[in-house]
Enzyme design. Structure first.
Site, PDB file in Angstrom:
ATOM      1  CE  LYS A  44      75.198  66.278  10.337  1.00 11.34           C
ATOM      2  NZ  LYS A  44      74.343  66.498  11.423  1.00 11.34           N
ATOM      3  CB  CYS A 130      72.571  61.161  14.852  1.00 12.44           C
ATOM      4  SG  CYS A 130      71.458  62.210  14.381  1.00 12.44           S
TER       5      CYS A 130
HETATM    6  O1  RRO Z   1      72.630  65.613  12.096  1.00 12.76           O
HETATM    7  C1  RRO Z   1      71.522  65.635  12.670  1.00 12.76           C
HETATM    8  O2  RRO Z   1      70.239  65.276  13.388  1.00 12.76           O
HETATM    9  C2  RRO Z   1      72.153  66.085  14.089  1.00 12.76           C
HETATM   10  C3  RRO Z   1      73.112  64.441  14.591  1.00 12.76           C
HETATM   11 BR1  RRO Z   1      74.147  63.306  13.982  1.00 12.76          BR
HETATM   12  C4  RRO Z   1      73.638  64.720  16.004  1.00 12.76           C
HETATM   13  O3  RRO Z   1      74.329  63.834  17.155  1.00 12.76           O
HETATM   14  N1  RRO Z   1      73.071  65.698  17.323  1.00 12.76           N
HETATM   15  C5  RRO Z   1      71.847  66.630  16.699  1.00 12.76           C
HETATM   16  O4  RRO Z   1      71.550  66.646  17.951  1.00 12.76           O
HETATM   17  N2  RRO Z   1      71.387  66.497  15.384  1.00 12.76           N
END
Ligand code: RRO
Length: 311
Positions: A44, A130
């Site tokens: 993650k 993100c």
């Molecule tokens: O954690 C998120 O909300 C998230 C991330 Br870091 C990302 O790169 N892509 C996404 O769809 N959610």
């Protein structure tokens, strides 16, 4: 028939793996991926300190995909680096990826300095896409910022590094982003992250499906496959041959993986559907891709990678 692949000189037994964020936030989830048929795993996206992320509900699935606005909930950089360093000792034959997503350039640089100084021998994925941290635009849509980030990173970072990109929708944007990426010794480019700031609603209750950002969130799953394939293909046509492509987006079955590879991917990641089915999905996907390749007379993915025909 073999599903083996090579990326930036690293060998993998299987060309499929999880997409960052999906079933990879805890050591229990990560062990499940490691023990699956996937050829690798990515952790993650980490920030320097642990984060709770956005308020719930923050992820919802529908028939054709899902929407999320997780907001980068994670156990912090040290947690994932420690897991990966332990893996290197216990399972030295598998190369893994560490994803980092600082909310500032300074945070990214401080995490990369720690990776550089550590014994980590895998690949690093710098998440520039993100869509879900309120007040923090996606770096990948600001081309000057991408250049600024990569110049600062490669001033000191010597280990293999790739970037996770958002989807682009205009051919001029593909020209612009690849002109920047081609200036740097990138090991790989991973395309695409979720399609940012979509909206899923429930017409019956007349309500959005997730709480953060008034319901806006990143879209994954079958909805985004054509966009993912276009991005993989457009990058493959423009990037220096030394930069490998990881294809991500809309993979539900072995044919979807075949299509990503045909467009130029050397490795294919599974997000939404892995969330739905769990790591046993890699058994099914491996069987399906093997059958497709055998029926077409392909022995290895190198036989068809990037060989999509045009009319
Ligand atoms: O954690 C998120 O909300 C998230 C991330 Br870091 C990302 O790169 N892509 C996404 O769809 N959610």
């Amino acid at each position: 028939t073999t599903l083996k692949t090579t990326l930036a000189g690293y060998k993998f037994d299987n060309c499929m793996m999880n997409a960052a964020g999906i079933r990879c936030a805890t050591v229990t989830d990560l062990a499940g991926l490691r023990d699956s048929r996937a050829g690798s795993l990515v952790t993650k996206s980490a920030t320097p300190q642990p984060r709770d992320g956005n308020p719930e509900p923050r992820m919802r699935g529908l028939q054709y995909g899902c929407i999320n606005s997780m907001g980068l909930p994670n156990h912090g950089f040290d947690y994932y680096l420690n897991f990966l360093l332990e893996e290197q000792k216990s399972h030295p034959q598998q190369t893994n990826f560490m994803s980092i997503a600082g909310t500032t350039l300074e945070d990214d640089l401080s995490m990369l300095k720690q990776i550089q100084e550590s014994a980590f021998a895998g690949l690093t994925e710098l998440n520039l896409s993100c869509p879900n941290v309120p007040g923090k635009p996606q770096v990948g849509y600001d081309f000057d910022a991408v250049e600024r980030y990569l110049t600062a990173v490669f001033a000191f970072f010597k280990k293999p590094l790739g970037v996770k990109l958002p989807p682009y929708f205009d051919l001029m944007h593909f020209d612009q982003i690849t002109a920047i990426l081609n200036q740097y010794p990138l090991a790989f480019v991973n395309s695409i992250n979720s399609v940012g700031n979509g909206l899923m609603i429930d017409p019956e209750s007349e309500t959005v499906l997730i709480k953060p950002k008034g319901g806006f969130g990143g879209i994954g799953g079958a909805y985004i496959k054509p966009t993912a394939l276009a991005n993989v293909r457009a990058l493959a046509q423009r990037l220096n041959p030394g930069i490998a492509i990881i294809g991500t987006g809309g993979v539900q079955n072995g044919m979807d993986i075949f299509e990503h590879i045909l467009c130029g991917a050397s490795m294919v990641q599974v997000g939404t559907q892995l969330g739905f089915e769990g790591p046993k999905i890699f058994n099914r996907l491996s069987q399906e891709l093997t059958r497709i390749m055998a029926a077409k007379g392909y022995d290895s993915i190198a036989d068809f990678r990037g060989k999509l025909k045009t009319l």
